[in-house]
Design an enzyme around this catalytic site. Structure first.
Site, PDB file in Angstrom:
ATOM      1  N   GLU D  30       0.837  -1.079   0.025  1.00  0.00           N
ATOM      2  CA  GLU D  30      -0.123   0.025   0.064  1.00  0.00           C
ATOM      3  C   GLU D  30       0.914   1.333   0.218  1.00  0.00           C
ATOM      4  O   GLU D  30       1.771   1.430   0.986  1.00  0.00           O
ATOM      5  CB  GLU D  30      -1.009   0.004   1.328  1.00  0.00           C
ATOM      6  CG  GLU D  30      -1.882  -1.239   1.305  1.00  0.00           C
ATOM      7  CD  GLU D  30      -2.572  -1.446   2.512  1.00  0.00           C
ATOM      8  OE1 GLU D  30      -2.411  -0.853   3.455  1.00  0.00           O
ATOM      9  OE2 GLU D  30      -3.475  -2.571   2.604  1.00  0.00           O
ATOM     10  N   LEU D  68      -6.285  -1.632  -0.715  1.00  0.00           N
ATOM     11  CA  LEU D  68      -6.220  -1.886   0.617  1.00  0.00           C
ATOM     12  C   LEU D  68      -7.017  -3.270   0.970  1.00  0.00           C
ATOM     13  O   LEU D  68      -8.083  -3.373   1.514  1.00  0.00           O
ATOM     14  CB  LEU D  68      -7.130  -0.876   1.214  1.00  0.00           C
ATOM     15  CG  LEU D  68      -6.527   0.635   1.130  1.00  0.00           C
ATOM     16  CD1 LEU D  68      -7.235   1.603   2.047  1.00  0.00           C
ATOM     17  CD2 LEU D  68      -4.953   0.786   1.141  1.00  0.00           C
ATOM     18  N   SER D  69      -6.244  -4.146   0.399  1.00  0.00           N
ATOM     19  CA  SER D  69      -6.787  -5.540   0.374  1.00  0.00           C
ATOM     20  C   SER D  69      -5.433  -6.626   0.800  1.00  0.00           C
ATOM     21  O   SER D  69      -4.903  -7.167  -0.143  1.00  0.00           O
ATOM     22  CB  SER D  69      -7.281  -5.898  -0.886  1.00  0.00           C
ATOM     23  OG  SER D  69      -8.158  -5.012  -1.483  1.00  0.00           O
ATOM     24  N   GLU D  70      -4.984  -6.688   2.029  1.00  0.00           N
ATOM     25  CA  GLU D  70      -4.032  -7.321   2.345  1.00  0.00           C
ATOM     26  C   GLU D  70      -4.021  -9.126   2.100  1.00  0.00           C
ATOM     27  O   GLU D  70      -3.164  -9.277   1.679  1.00  0.00           O
ATOM     28  CB  GLU D  70      -3.752  -7.240   4.011  1.00  0.00           C
ATOM     29  CG  GLU D  70      -2.980  -5.751   4.371  1.00  0.00           C
ATOM     30  CD  GLU D  70      -4.296  -4.882   4.513  1.00  0.00           C
ATOM     31  OE1 GLU D  70      -5.466  -5.133   4.328  1.00  0.00           O
ATOM     32  OE2 GLU D  70      -3.828  -3.444   4.674  1.00  0.00           O
ATOM     33  N   PHE D  93       2.041  -2.167   8.808  1.00  0.00           N
ATOM     34  CA  PHE D  93       2.161  -2.549  10.267  1.00  0.00           C
ATOM     35  C   PHE D  93       1.707  -3.948  10.392  1.00  0.00           C
ATOM     36  O   PHE D  93       0.856  -4.692  10.032  1.00  0.00           O
ATOM     37  CB  PHE D  93       0.955  -1.818  11.019  1.00  0.00           C
ATOM     38  CG  PHE D  93       1.306  -0.388  11.130  1.00  0.00           C
ATOM     39  CD1 PHE D  93       2.288   0.265  12.174  1.00  0.00           C
ATOM     40  CD2 PHE D  93       1.003   0.303  10.243  1.00  0.00           C
ATOM     41  CE1 PHE D  93       2.577   1.600  11.997  1.00  0.00           C
ATOM     42  CE2 PHE D  93       1.377   1.838  10.286  1.00  0.00           C
ATOM     43  CZ  PHE D  93       2.185   2.513  11.226  1.00  0.00           C
ATOM     44  N   ASP D  95       0.758  -5.489  12.814  1.00  0.00           N
ATOM     45  CA  ASP D  95      -0.713  -5.389  13.533  1.00  0.00           C
ATOM     46  C   ASP D  95      -1.729  -5.666  12.500  1.00  0.00           C
ATOM     47  O   ASP D  95      -2.768  -6.271  12.818  1.00  0.00           O
ATOM     48  CB  ASP D  95      -1.289  -4.316  14.186  1.00  0.00           C
ATOM     49  CG  ASP D  95       0.073  -3.636  14.937  1.00  0.00           C
ATOM     50  OD1 ASP D  95      -0.476  -3.551  16.112  1.00  0.00           O
ATOM     51  OD2 ASP D  95       1.046  -3.219  14.363  1.00  0.00           O
ATOM     52  N   HIS D 139      -1.442  -0.523  16.436  1.00  0.00           N
ATOM     53  CA  HIS D 139      -0.384  -0.309  15.457  1.00  0.00           C
ATOM     54  C   HIS D 139       0.811  -0.416  16.299  1.00  0.00           C
ATOM     55  O   HIS D 139       1.988   0.297  16.012  1.00  0.00           O
ATOM     56  CB  HIS D 139      -0.556   1.307  15.079  1.00  0.00           C
ATOM     57  CG  HIS D 139      -1.580   1.352  13.999  1.00  0.00           C
ATOM     58  ND1 HIS D 139      -2.858   1.302  14.128  1.00  0.00           N
ATOM     59  CD2 HIS D 139      -1.571   1.637  12.432  1.00  0.00           C
ATOM     60  CE1 HIS D 139      -3.608   1.417  12.968  1.00  0.00           C
ATOM     61  NE2 HIS D 139      -2.842   1.649  11.916  1.00  0.00           N
TER      62      HIS D 139
HETATM   63  C1  LIG Z   1      -6.219  -3.333   7.543  1.00  0.00           C
HETATM   64  C2  LIG Z   1      -5.522  -2.004   7.310  1.00  0.00           C
HETATM   65  N1  LIG Z   1      -4.707  -1.992   6.290  1.00  0.00           N
HETATM   66  C3  LIG Z   1      -3.843  -0.855   6.051  1.00  0.00           C
HETATM   67  C4  LIG Z   1      -4.095   0.401   7.085  1.00  0.00           C
HETATM   68  C5  LIG Z   1      -3.307   1.625   6.965  1.00  0.00           C
HETATM   69  N2  LIG Z   1      -4.241   2.683   6.565  1.00  0.00           N
HETATM   70  C6  LIG Z   1      -4.612   3.563   7.586  1.00  0.00           C
HETATM   71  S1  LIG Z   1      -5.699   4.665   6.585  1.00  0.00           S
HETATM   72  C7  LIG Z   1      -5.407   4.033   5.247  1.00  0.00           C
HETATM   73  C8  LIG Z   1      -6.087   4.712   4.019  1.00  0.00           C
HETATM   74  C9  LIG Z   1      -7.522   4.586   4.192  1.00  0.00           C
HETATM   75  O1  LIG Z   1      -8.379   5.293   3.072  1.00  0.00           O
HETATM   76  P1  LIG Z   1      -9.738   5.274   2.901  1.00  0.00           P
HETATM   77  O2  LIG Z   1     -10.078   4.040   3.355  1.00  0.00           O
HETATM   78  O3  LIG Z   1     -10.020   5.784   1.372  1.00  0.00           O
HETATM   79  O4  LIG Z   1     -10.084   6.288   4.037  1.00  0.00           O
HETATM   80  P2  LIG Z   1      -9.578   7.828   4.207  1.00  0.00           P
HETATM   81  O5  LIG Z   1      -8.514   7.829   4.837  1.00  0.00           O
HETATM   82  O6  LIG Z   1      -9.537   8.445   2.766  1.00  0.00           O
HETATM   83  O7  LIG Z   1     -10.621   8.414   5.012  1.00  0.00           O
HETATM   84  C10 LIG Z   1      -4.322   3.017   5.282  1.00  0.00           C
HETATM   85  C11 LIG Z   1      -3.977   2.358   4.059  1.00  0.00           C
HETATM   86  C12 LIG Z   1      -4.922   0.113   8.154  1.00  0.00           C
HETATM   87  N3  LIG Z   1      -5.144   1.067   9.104  1.00  0.00           N
HETATM   88  N4  LIG Z   1      -5.656  -1.163   8.253  1.00  0.00           N
END
Ligand SMILES: Cc1ncc(C[n+]2csc(CCOP(=O)(O)OP(=O)(O)O)c2C)c(N)n1
Ligand SMILES: Cc1ncc(C[n+]2csc(CCOP(=O)(O)OP(=O)(O)O)c2C)c(N)n1
Ligand SMILES: [Mg+2]
Ligand SMILES: [Mg+2]
Lengths: 340, 327, 327, 340
Positions: D30, D68-70, D93, D95, D139
């Site tokens: 990501e 965002l699809s681990e 992370f 986590d 985290h």
């Molecule tokens: C399972 C997971 N993967 C990655 C993250 C790291 N992370 C936190 S916010 C974020 C971006 C989120 O984007 P979006 O869903 O569009 O929400 P926005 O921040 O734009 O409100 C990422 C990748 C996380 N917290 N949890």
């Protein structure tokens, strides 16, 4: 009144009793009813091995078949628990935790702490554990150490039908998230179980056999192997082993373990899980730190090897700690003591 | 002999039939042997669904990769995994495809592009995205096919993978083998949409539903999708409506099925019978041709079973090997 | 005064404005304080997206539950969580909503039906299904709302939950807050479908996309969906197109945005300005009314910040409490 | 040529060198590029904390931003590895492992065994671990014991920039799946690092400091705390502690640990993870079993408490094992020995 029933029936009874007692108890899982939406019997399965069979007839809509989406329905059980229900979710095989672990370890386990003590998540997650079923690498794991490692979770693993009934009733009444591990190779095993409801408190180990020469600590199926080993040792070597059934891995009853080792001076820990960062190492290390002076010889660990579970019966039979392996480990604690 | 109404030659038709018949016999024999108590563990039979695996795999070669399911024997056979080795594996013998360590739920043969049956529902979808990605990086025009059931179609891994495949424009075919049940639960109960094609649309990819008991329908739909993917056209979904002749796994009493359901399916939705009739009607092969194959296949399965039974169990030292390449 | 063209009374309109202004001021103040180095950890600001939380939450009471995201301050405020306690939490103080143990990413107040911000993308979706299930069992007509971003919309948990909610016909509203970015990655890159409404269709539920900077559009769409859900009509999806005025988190240089993008959005897509203009134009409130609220809100935030700064840190013994109810 | 660079830069260098050397190395994660599809800078981020910054300019399409699809992309990395690539997936992370653990522990870890030795899955999963960042419960975890428990995985956790570069290069070249744990609070820390490429073999612990009185075993950030403690002990108490940096938790270098304890007779294990079924217990138990005779006093474990990570700085600072806690534990091993 007690009578002989199987581990499987004991689980069924515990669920039935608690559903009857408390309307907030609901059951969720894949085919825990079985046949939902299908043209034949509405409750054709009652769980993949029939453990929840018959409960639908009694409690109807409080049992919910789920789509094959463990994150969604285990998470839903957790969410419902945080909203005052007492859900029991069935994960079928503990091996499936990998698709829904986040909901368990980052959500359920941490709510109370993250929210400053203002949340309560009384959810039970039931799952089958253990090898010996010829179910191969993805349906035979213990994984108990993974859950025990996580603060906020309670972890339970009964060794027979009596324990299973009392511990499951306690799990459902408990206000914290509980991982309830049922060894699939114990399902058929019968023992004396009271008809009435009873709860076995968490954090109190059971001294399954008293003995003065060596302490064998275990949980789940291998408690039975330890008892077998103890009989052999008594018969052949005049060694009297004390066998401690931990019952709950978190919380764990350190007092009973330490007391026993203080009196026997020797420790063997038997864990069906893989060896690294296991319950075996957890108990051996704790005893080494807290009862070092009492130990007459090196603590011994008997576990599955550091390999996945093999499919072939010829290999799987070597995988699970056997009574003979336990006897051998006890032998080492005694030989070493003599040598020292 | 009349002109050929099919997109396959007589030889190809007979090959397809041989594959389907091999799967059918393999599974029926396992059903029989399992009942005798000779086979360890969980066994999920593919009987009834043969046209799906075969119709798709006819378009693939060893550079193409598939990720299979718990119900994987049919995919294995159609992808060219050795039947003797498969049988030995299911018996837990040292001569098995996985040397007895995997069993029915984990048969694999990477040299044939068969990335494994899988005990975890939906787990094959991300893996096949990786296989397709590798093909893309290599430029070898290989495609990836991931199979999953109507039930597993609701796993997050499958759904995430559809989006990923579309975002990266991967050559992946998502095949839903819709046999109406996930264990005992019906697809109508567990899936909140009438057609998985609508779900594909939600991930920006085309989809098509075919009668999976009709080899030709599967063959044609799969061919179009696979060719498109091979040429960089991206992923697609293929839903095959099939029937499962046996229980979810061996030992299942199947009381969730309607009365006579299995009998009806065997009579009217048997992909082998349907295939045979169509090919005979078109005059491309005779009942005798088929019967000959039947005999050969029966002999093959017989031989596979008896060699599996005779084969040695893995040696005790095998318990500790094959965990790491080096450690 | 002209007649009211809105579905809300003057009082309700001013309440909505107060909520949005509170969120905006809360976030802008955090931006300022963070830059000074006073605030620990990761902070994700909701500024620019206020109309979305507010337009939805106007339909909810304390029996209704929401599951929020890492960008949760706006949801908290709109759901009625105490602003003083929130600010103290973000400063890590003993007087915070979570006694300083949770911080910005974990603010919760179950008594207000706020089930927590969440550090794990998509994690709220299953949880809210559970909340809705509890309401269904209780028959209290409560609904559940889960928020997630355009990026998190691709998490398997969210997708599985849509199917589950539809299968169980749960009163759940799935809200996609589409601000165009997941961290630095654009929604066009990461999501393989033009509208999340198409994705909802793939899970058998209706969906609608609205301009999330238009409070009234959100309010009306949410109202319809929520009422339907409350009456047993099942789940639905609401996509709100919004803008995020600041970086992904505080400290983000935002070089992935187009030149002038933030300025354009602030000028033309500021939900507060738009709201204010429409309500003034309709003659339902004056600039003075709004200015008065602005002053009150500024005082509230000031007070919250200074009381948060003054508040004590948690006592060392707090490290070990609140892990279990009993152990 | 060596020069001082940060841990973060060392990671970046290792990735760059291996990508240059081997065209099969690809990077997935990501925002590891950052800005994909966005109107501004194409590589705006280079990872959430900038670790992969600059690599896109050099290696272009071999770095892939992911949705965002681990489960999907970590699984894709694993699938590609099984097909001959050498992918490095960033989980951001550790986590977040709960949403994709199945692909790691049931797929990558088990392929080789389940498939009878016929598969090879050379995938690296990089992830940030550890507390001290005020990033709260979801985290800040270590979770190293969970991965160490699983047969089939290798687990690495470097303690400084030098180690990080050499171990990551080895991880990428290694033919087994590797979980590569980067402590986020080490990212800024600089030390001397050669410019050239070098690989540090797995399963060889580093004796970070020699000493004759007590053995301190640790890994990751707390190695630095242990060294601090050792300095204090030498200065104030004339106790010379040997500090062992495990480097890799699986495989683990038992020989070096046992040898050291054989000579010092005292053991303190320091683990930033939670205590139950941890590396601390793993090492303490192993030593107790295999070097019992050499131990002059009870082995001591210093870990985070059995609680989630708190947010508030005042609490988090108490959470991670401190040099003082290590000094105190060493004190116990010595006092006990004297008392005995
Ligand atoms: C399972 C997971 N993967 C990655 C993250 C790291 N992370 C936190 S916010 C974020 C971006 C989120 O984007 P979006 O869903 O569009 O929400 P926005 O921040 O734009 O409100 C990422 C990748 C996380 N917290 N949890
Ligand atoms: C993650 C996971 N959840 C549950 C199971 C147990 N399980 C094995 S097969 C099966 C039913 C699968 O149904 P479907 O996907 O329709 O495939 P079919 O068996 O009909 O071919 C279930 C629930 C599993 N193996 N993995
Ligand atoms: Mg099915
Ligand atoms: Mg976004």
């Amino acid at each position: 009144m007690t009578r002989k029933i199987s581990f499987k029936t004991a689980i069924n009874e515990a669920l039935d009793l608690e559903m009857t007692r408390d309307p907030n108890v609901i059951l969720l899982g894949e085919d825990i009813v079985g046949g939902s939406g299908a043209p034949g019997e509405a409750d054709a399965w009652g769980g993949v091995l029939g453990v929840t069979k018959g409960l639908y007839a009694k409690h109807g809509g409080r049992l919910l078949d789920t789509p094959l989406s463990e994150s969604a329905y285990v998470g839903a059980a957790i969410g419902a628990a945080a909203c005052g229900m007492r859900p029991v979710a069935e994960l079928m095989f503990i091996d499936f935790m990998g698709v829904c672990f986040d909901q368990i370890f980052n959500q359920a386990a941490k709510f109370r702490y993250m929210f400053g003590g203002k949340a309560k998540t009384p959810v039970v997650i039931r799952a089958m554990v253990g090898a010996g079923f010829r179910a191969a690498a993805q349906h035979s794991q213990m994984l108990t150490p993974l859950f025990t490692h996580i603060p906020g979770l309670k972890v339970v693993c009964p060794s027979n039908a009596y324990e299973a009934k009392g511990l499951l009733i306690q799990a459902i009444r408990d206000d914290d998230p509980v991982i309830f591990c049922e060894h699939k190779n114990l399902y058929g095993l019968e023992c004396e179980v009271p008809e009435e409801s009873y709860a076995i408190p968490f954090g109190e180990a059971n001294i399954a056999r008293e003995g003065k020469d060596v302490t064998i600590v275990s949980y789940g199926l291998t408690v039975n192997r330890a008892l077998e080993a103890a009989e052999k040792l008594a018969r052949k070597d005049r060694v009297e082993a004390e066998v401690i059934d931990l019952r709950t891995l978190s919380p764990i009853d350190w007092d009973t373990v330490l007391e026993s080792v203080e009196s026997t001076g020797r420790l063997v820990v038997v864990d069906e899980a893989n060896p690294r960062c296991s319950l075996a190492s957890d108990v051996a290390a704790y005893v080494a730190q807290h009862a070092f002076g009492a130990l007459k010889s090196a603590p011994q660990m008997v576990t599955a090897p550091h390999t996945p579970t093999p499919f072939s019966p010829s290999l799987e039979d070597l995988y699970v700690p056997s009574a003979d392996a336990i006897v051998a480990a006890v032998g080492k604690t005694i030989a070493r003591a003599k040598a020292a | 002999m009349s002109s050929n109404p099919f997109p396959l030659s007589r030889d190809e038709l007979l090959r397809a039939y041989r594959t389907m018949r091999t799967i059918r016999d393999f599974e029926e024999r396992l059903h029989f042997e399992f009942a005798k108590g000779d086979i360890p563990g969980f066994v999920h039979l593919y009987a009834g669904e043969e046209a799906c695996a075969t119709g798709i795999m006819m378009h693939l070669t060893d550079i193409d990769r598939i990720a299979s399911t718990h119900r994987g024997h049919g995919h294995c056979i159609a992808k060219g995994v050795d039947v003797h080795e498969m049988m030995a594996e299911i018996y837990g013998k040292a001569t098995g495809s996985c040397r007895g360590k995997g069993g029915s739920m984990h048969i694999a043969d990477l040299s044939k592009g068969m990335m494994g049956a899988n005990g975890i529902l939906g787990a094959g979808a991300p893996l096949i995205c990786g296989a397709a990605l590798a093909s893309k990086f290599r430029g070898d025009h290989g495609v990836g096919v991931t199979f999953f059931g109507d039930g597993a179609a609701n796993q997050g891994t499958v759904l995430e993978s559809m989006n990923l495949a579309a975002v990266w424009n991967l050559p992946v075919l998502f095949v839903v083998e819709n046999n109406g049940y996930a264990e005992a639960t019906s697809v109508e109960y567990a899936t909140a949409v009438d057609s998985y094609v609508d779900r594909a649309s939600g991930f920006g990819m085309p989809g098509v539903t075919v009668d999976g008991t009709d080899f030709f329908a599967v063959y044609e739909a799969a061919g179009e999708i696979i060719n498109r993917a091979r040429e960089g056209g991206g992923p697609a979904l293929l839903e095959c409506s099939v029937t499962r002749f046996y229980g979810h796994f061996e030992g299942d009493a199947q009381t969730y099925k309607a009365k006579g359901e299995n009998e009806f399916n065997r009579a009217n939705r048997d992909c082998l019978k349907i295939f045979r009739a169509r090919v005979c009607d078109a005059g491309l092969a005779s009942e005798r041709d088929f019967a000959l194959i039947d005999v050969e296949v029966a002999a093959l399965i017989d031989a596979a079973v008896s060699s599996a039974k005779d084969a040695p169990l893995p040696h005790a030292r095998e318990l500790l090997t094959d965990v790491y390449v080096s450690y």
